[in-house]
Design a protein around this motif. Sequence first.
Motif, short mmCIF file in Angstrom:
data_model
loop_
_atom_site.label_atom_id
_atom_site.label_comp_id
_atom_site.label_asym_id
_atom_site.label_seq_id
_atom_site.Cartn_x
_atom_site.Cartn_y
_atom_site.Cartn_z
N LEU A 106 -95.59 71.60 72.16
CA LEU A 106 -94.84 72.51 71.31
C LEU A 106 -95.44 72.58 69.90
O LEU A 106 -95.47 73.64 69.28
CB LEU A 106 -93.38 72.10 71.24
CG LEU A 106 -92.53 72.48 72.45
CD1 LEU A 106 -91.15 71.86 72.36
CD2 LEU A 106 -92.41 74.00 72.56
N LEU A 130 -90.29 75.15 79.44
CA LEU A 130 -89.89 75.41 78.05
C LEU A 130 -89.38 76.83 77.88
O LEU A 130 -88.50 77.10 77.06
CB LEU A 130 -91.05 75.13 77.11
CG LEU A 130 -91.40 73.65 76.92
CD1 LEU A 130 -92.77 73.50 76.27
CD2 LEU A 130 -90.33 72.95 76.08
N ILE A 168 -89.24 78.74 74.06
CA ILE A 168 -90.33 79.65 73.79
C ILE A 168 -90.27 80.81 74.79
O ILE A 168 -89.52 80.76 75.76
CB ILE A 168 -91.71 78.96 73.92
CG1 ILE A 168 -91.86 78.35 75.32
CG2 ILE A 168 -91.88 77.89 72.83
CD1 ILE A 168 -93.22 77.74 75.61
N PHE A 196 -91.53 81.34 69.51
CA PHE A 196 -90.31 80.54 69.56
C PHE A 196 -89.10 81.45 69.40
O PHE A 196 -89.12 82.39 68.60
CB PHE A 196 -90.32 79.48 68.45
CG PHE A 196 -91.26 78.34 68.72
CD1 PHE A 196 -90.78 77.12 69.19
CD2 PHE A 196 -92.62 78.47 68.50
CE1 PHE A 196 -91.64 76.07 69.44
CE2 PHE A 196 -93.49 77.43 68.75
CZ PHE A 196 -93.01 76.23 69.23
N ARG A 248 -89.12 75.93 65.39
CA ARG A 248 -90.57 75.85 65.17
C ARG A 248 -90.90 75.04 63.93
O ARG A 248 -91.76 74.15 63.94
CB ARG A 248 -91.13 77.27 65.05
CG ARG A 248 -92.65 77.32 64.88
CD ARG A 248 -93.06 77.44 63.42
NE ARG A 248 -94.51 77.55 63.30
CZ ARG A 248 -95.15 77.71 62.15
NH1 ARG A 248 -94.47 77.75 61.02
NH2 ARG A 248 -96.46 77.78 62.12
#
Length: 384
Positions: free
Chosen positions: A212, A246, A252, A274, A280
Amino acid sequence: MVYYTLFMQIQRMAQTQIQNSLLPGKVIVLYGPRQVGKTTLVKTIESSTTRRTRFINADELTYREALASQERRVLDEVLADAELLIIDEAQRVPNIGINLKILIDSHPEVTILATGSASFELANQINEPLTGRKLTFHLYPLSFPELSQAYGPFEARSRLEQWLVWGGYPEIVTCPPHLRARLLGELVGSYLFRDLLELEGVRRADKLVDLLRLLAFQLGQEVSYAALATSLGINRQTVERYLDLLEKVFVIYRVGGFSRNLRKEVTKNSRYYFFDNGVRNSLIQNFNPLTQRDDVGQLWENFLMGERWKAHTYADRSVNRYFWRTYDQQEIDLIEDVAGRLHGFEFKWKAKAMSKTTQDQFLSSYPDAELKVISQDNFVEFLR
């Protein structure tokens, strides 16, 4: 108390849609990440209906075991005399789809409203059993129109820097400023460790965080799965699996490259954004004001991409989204394909014209398309 009152006064754009869909014999499924306000929304809907309701929190073991039963008698006891059954955190219930089908088939006069945070868990359990019986909605962090309604248009616009740095999670928006960083850290932790690490096959929390962070530094840039795998010291298949997970827990989302088979257009790689700027920024631990940052353009692009996503979702519009880039480095941030008509948008923090070379190249290939620059001067109209 002031912050909590403000939180309760923020009306979600999805509320009217959901209320209008509470039809007998239907299961309404509300997906969204943790702490986005799903429970508050369904309780608001509960308080505004004249129908007999029952609210169940499936995190509670007693209710979870009862809802997991496939005995009609037990399920009938759970329902009691309710006309609207609300099940919060429904993904916690084993075989929830089958059991909801039993309930709705046995009581076609009833409506069920179920929420779930980890979409893949709930979706995998209910899609097949509830074919033809369900309607699906999504809830995201607060949108700019929702903030404008709560604060007033002028105040919401004057706080634009706050939304770019801290994002739109309800608790972050309404908490005292000195708690924002700490609460965002807790939020990110619940994303990674509570939802994802409960899944079989996900064992490396450190790799998820590192992945990430790599994406956080590459906002608006194409991502190579092979390069990510090399940087993380894991194989490409694992990278792709983690990225997929994710996306499914609403951290995301992916945007692919646009092409209609023109050789000069780049389509091999994807870009990731994001859903929330605050998440983020928490990952890279940068909450500096915009005057002290070198990533303002990235924050602006991520903000507008996410806000546009929310606008289309809440308006129930079907839109295909892409970026456009050529091998000679001409690019457009967002291409929307709406019923075959192309609309291109370039995001610029400071108002200025789009490159003439970019315009000429794109319009020569797609002469019926529309192109527009979105800046601070016109972003409110764009988000409507």
